[in-house]
Design an enzyme around this catalytic site. Sequence first.
Site, PDB file in Angstrom:
ATOM      1  N   CYS A  97       0.813  -1.224   0.000  1.00 53.36           N
ATOM      2  CA  CYS A  97       0.000   0.000   0.000  1.00 53.36           C
ATOM      3  C   CYS A  97       0.845   1.273   0.000  1.00 53.36           C
ATOM      4  CB  CYS A  97      -0.958  -0.008   1.183  1.00 53.36           C
ATOM      5  SG  CYS A  97      -1.989  -1.471   1.202  1.00 53.36           S
ATOM      6  N   HIS A 142      -3.331   6.807   2.636  1.00 54.50           N
ATOM      7  CA  HIS A 142      -3.797   5.511   2.138  1.00 54.50           C
ATOM      8  C   HIS A 142      -5.182   5.214   2.724  1.00 54.50           C
ATOM      9  CE1 HIS A 142      -4.179   1.434   1.061  1.00 54.50           C
ATOM     10  NE2 HIS A 142      -3.901   0.941   2.256  1.00 54.50           N
ATOM     11  N   ASN A 191     -10.148  -0.742   0.233  1.00 51.58           N
ATOM     12  CA  ASN A 191      -8.697  -0.549   0.223  1.00 51.58           C
ATOM     13  C   ASN A 191      -8.163  -1.063  -1.115  1.00 51.58           C
ATOM     14  OD1 ASN A 191      -5.930  -0.845   0.544  1.00 51.58           O
ATOM     15  ND2 ASN A 191      -6.059  -1.643   2.628  1.00 51.58           N
TER      16      ASN A 191
HETATM   17  N1  ACO Z   1     -17.999  -9.431   9.485  1.00 51.82           N
HETATM   18  C1  ACO Z   1     -18.429  -9.699  10.736  1.00 51.82           C
HETATM   19  N2  ACO Z   1     -17.592 -10.009  11.755  1.00 51.82           N
HETATM   20  C2  ACO Z   1     -16.274 -10.032  11.471  1.00 51.82           C
HETATM   21  C3  ACO Z   1     -15.768  -9.780  10.186  1.00 51.82           C
HETATM   22  C4  ACO Z   1     -16.692  -9.467   9.172  1.00 51.82           C
HETATM   23  N3  ACO Z   1     -16.310  -9.177   7.903  1.00 51.82           N
HETATM   24  N4  ACO Z   1     -14.428  -9.886  10.221  1.00 51.82           N
HETATM   25  C5  ACO Z   1     -14.093 -10.188  11.480  1.00 51.82           C
HETATM   26  N5  ACO Z   1     -15.192 -10.297  12.251  1.00 51.82           N
HETATM   27  C6  ACO Z   1     -15.306 -10.594  13.668  1.00 51.82           C
HETATM   28  C7  ACO Z   1     -14.082 -11.331  14.187  1.00 51.82           C
HETATM   29  O1  ACO Z   1     -14.241 -12.710  13.984  1.00 51.82           O
HETATM   30  C8  ACO Z   1     -14.085 -10.948  15.652  1.00 51.82           C
HETATM   31  O2  ACO Z   1     -15.059 -11.753  16.304  1.00 51.82           O
HETATM   32  P1  ACO Z   1     -14.752 -12.338  17.773  1.00 51.82           P
HETATM   33  O3  ACO Z   1     -14.569 -11.122  18.653  1.00 51.82           O
HETATM   34  O4  ACO Z   1     -15.985 -13.107  18.070  1.00 51.82           O
HETATM   35  O5  ACO Z   1     -13.503 -13.140  17.637  1.00 51.82           O
HETATM   36  C9  ACO Z   1     -14.657  -9.527  15.671  1.00 51.82           C
HETATM   37  O6  ACO Z   1     -15.318  -9.347  14.388  1.00 51.82           O
HETATM   38  C10 ACO Z   1     -13.610  -8.419  15.857  1.00 51.82           C
HETATM   39  O7  ACO Z   1     -12.563  -8.587  14.945  1.00 51.82           O
HETATM   40  P2  ACO Z   1     -11.288  -7.662  15.009  1.00 51.82           P
HETATM   41  O8  ACO Z   1     -10.283  -8.166  13.999  1.00 51.82           O
HETATM   42  O9  ACO Z   1     -10.840  -7.511  16.423  1.00 51.82           O
HETATM   43  O10 ACO Z   1     -11.867  -6.261  14.504  1.00 51.82           O
HETATM   44  P3  ACO Z   1     -11.200  -4.841  14.549  1.00 51.82           P
HETATM   45  O11 ACO Z   1     -12.077  -3.946  15.304  1.00 51.82           O
HETATM   46  O12 ACO Z   1      -9.738  -4.880  14.887  1.00 51.82           O
HETATM   47  O13 ACO Z   1     -11.289  -4.388  13.022  1.00 51.82           O
HETATM   48  C11 ACO Z   1     -10.040  -4.226  10.952  1.00 51.82           C
HETATM   49  C12 ACO Z   1     -10.637  -5.151  12.005  1.00 51.82           C
HETATM   50  C13 ACO Z   1     -11.143  -3.463  10.281  1.00 51.82           C
HETATM   51  C14 ACO Z   1      -9.312  -5.096   9.918  1.00 51.82           C
HETATM   52  C15 ACO Z   1      -9.052  -3.235  11.600  1.00 51.82           C
HETATM   53  O14 ACO Z   1      -8.199  -3.923  12.466  1.00 51.82           O
HETATM   54  C16 ACO Z   1      -8.225  -2.480  10.575  1.00 51.82           C
HETATM   55  O15 ACO Z   1      -8.745  -1.705   9.797  1.00 51.82           O
HETATM   56  N6  ACO Z   1      -6.904  -2.636  10.579  1.00 51.82           N
HETATM   57  C17 ACO Z   1      -6.021  -1.896   9.684  1.00 51.82           C
HETATM   58  C18 ACO Z   1      -5.992  -2.467   8.318  1.00 51.82           C
HETATM   59  C19 ACO Z   1      -5.076  -1.633   7.442  1.00 51.82           C
HETATM   60  O16 ACO Z   1      -4.843  -0.465   7.688  1.00 51.82           O
HETATM   61  N7  ACO Z   1      -4.508  -2.188   6.404  1.00 51.82           N
HETATM   62  C20 ACO Z   1      -3.618  -1.362   5.573  1.00 51.82           C
HETATM   63  C21 ACO Z   1      -2.620  -2.077   4.958  1.00 51.82           C
HETATM   64  S1  ACO Z   1      -3.261  -3.214   3.813  1.00 51.82           S
HETATM   65  C22 ACO Z   1      -1.982  -3.572   2.731  1.00 51.82           C
HETATM   66  O17 ACO Z   1      -0.879  -3.130   2.836  1.00 51.82           O
HETATM   67  C23 ACO Z   1      -2.300  -4.522   1.608  1.00 51.82           C
END
Ligand code: ACO
Length: 324
Positions: free
Chosen positions: A112, A249, A279
């Site tokens: 990214c 990004h 993304n």
């Molecule tokens: N729908 C419903 N529930 C979901 C989904 C979904 N699509 N995905 C995960 N869950 C559930 C999980 O199973 C978990 O359930 P549990 O608590 O029962 O185990 C719960 O939701 C919480 O999951 P988390 O991973 O803790 O969610 P979080 O609040 O951290 O959000 C996210 C996840 C959106 C990915 C966030 O961490 C994020 O945006 N991170 C940054 C990503 C980023 O910036 N990437 C950039 C680089 S990408 C690149 O370089 C290619």
Amino acid sequence: MAFAKISQVAHYAPEQIITNEDLAQVMDTSDEWISSRTGIKERHISKTESTGDLATEVARQLLEKAGISADELDFIIIATMTPDSMMPSTAARVQAKIGAHKAFAYDLTAACSGFVFALSTAEKFISSGTYRKGLVIGSETMSKSLDWSDRSTAVLFGDGAGGVLLEASDQKHFLAENLNSDGSRGECLTYGQTGLISPFSIQEEPDVFLKMDGRAVFDFAIRDVAKSIKQTIEKSPISADELDYLLLHQANIRILDKMARKIGVDRDKLPANMMKYGNTSAASIPILLSECVEEGFIHLDGSQNILLSGFGGGLTWGTLIVTI
Ligand code: ACO
């Protein structure tokens, strides 16, 4: 002394739009979960077009807007983590399709951060005085990198391309930069491992799909990227107040909210379009830049200071401040 300037911008995305509701039909997720955690509402997913096809469309638009022929290009750099093939490169495919006979062309992979790294590289080519015109394009078909049975990543990404025409100028437009990598933290974001497959090697099952420790990447973005942005502003001849827009990004709207607070700038200066694209990795910053120009926020008349900051797999992260 030669300088580089961004003289045109363009973007393109495949026609098919997949909404959060569409995803909820095929996996255990909901619009509420996706939009409240990320800001994403929909994304473009390619039915037939490859990364090279998306980039070619952007290249054609850039040439048309500039009113120049492909023969005038000295180079084409495509930032991508989803190339059509390792060889020929996606950039070589684009070079052939648009007929940029004298341009050298290659892909650059920094996930990214790819567009920011590629733009920094291209600026050095032009400021060397050896080259005068080149295309820098971020293009991705992230849909092919995803394990569509993994809801934690499948809902986050989309396909698209954006890019710029970079040209020689007699004035300084690139004011400051800061590029970083930390391979020791690389395992929190992986894609496309290749195994050893010779008859003389120990076979390994390659992990082909994108995997992400979302929480770790989120924390990295808030801590390290904010620091990179602050350092770049400090190194530049302008203050944070003199920045017109900060184009970050487009991974998650909550990252933008936190980042604005952390670096102490008005949240309105951080435009967002991940709602419409998800993304798109290396394509996200140039797509956003191009939309800002289309919507009239950014004028391309040399009067505005814009900060571009990418972050992602590698880990990689980097910031540029340009007058545009
Ligand atoms: N729908 C419903 N529930 C979901 C989904 C979904 N699509 N995905 C995960 N869950 C559930 C999980 O199973 C978990 O359930 P549990 O608590 O029962 O185990 C719960 O939701 C919480 O999951 P988390 O991973 O803790 O969610 P979080 O609040 O951290 O959000 C996210 C996840 C959106 C990915 C966030 O961490 C994020 O945006 N991170 C940054 C990503 C980023 O910036 N990437 C950039 C680089 S990408 C690149 O370089 C290619």
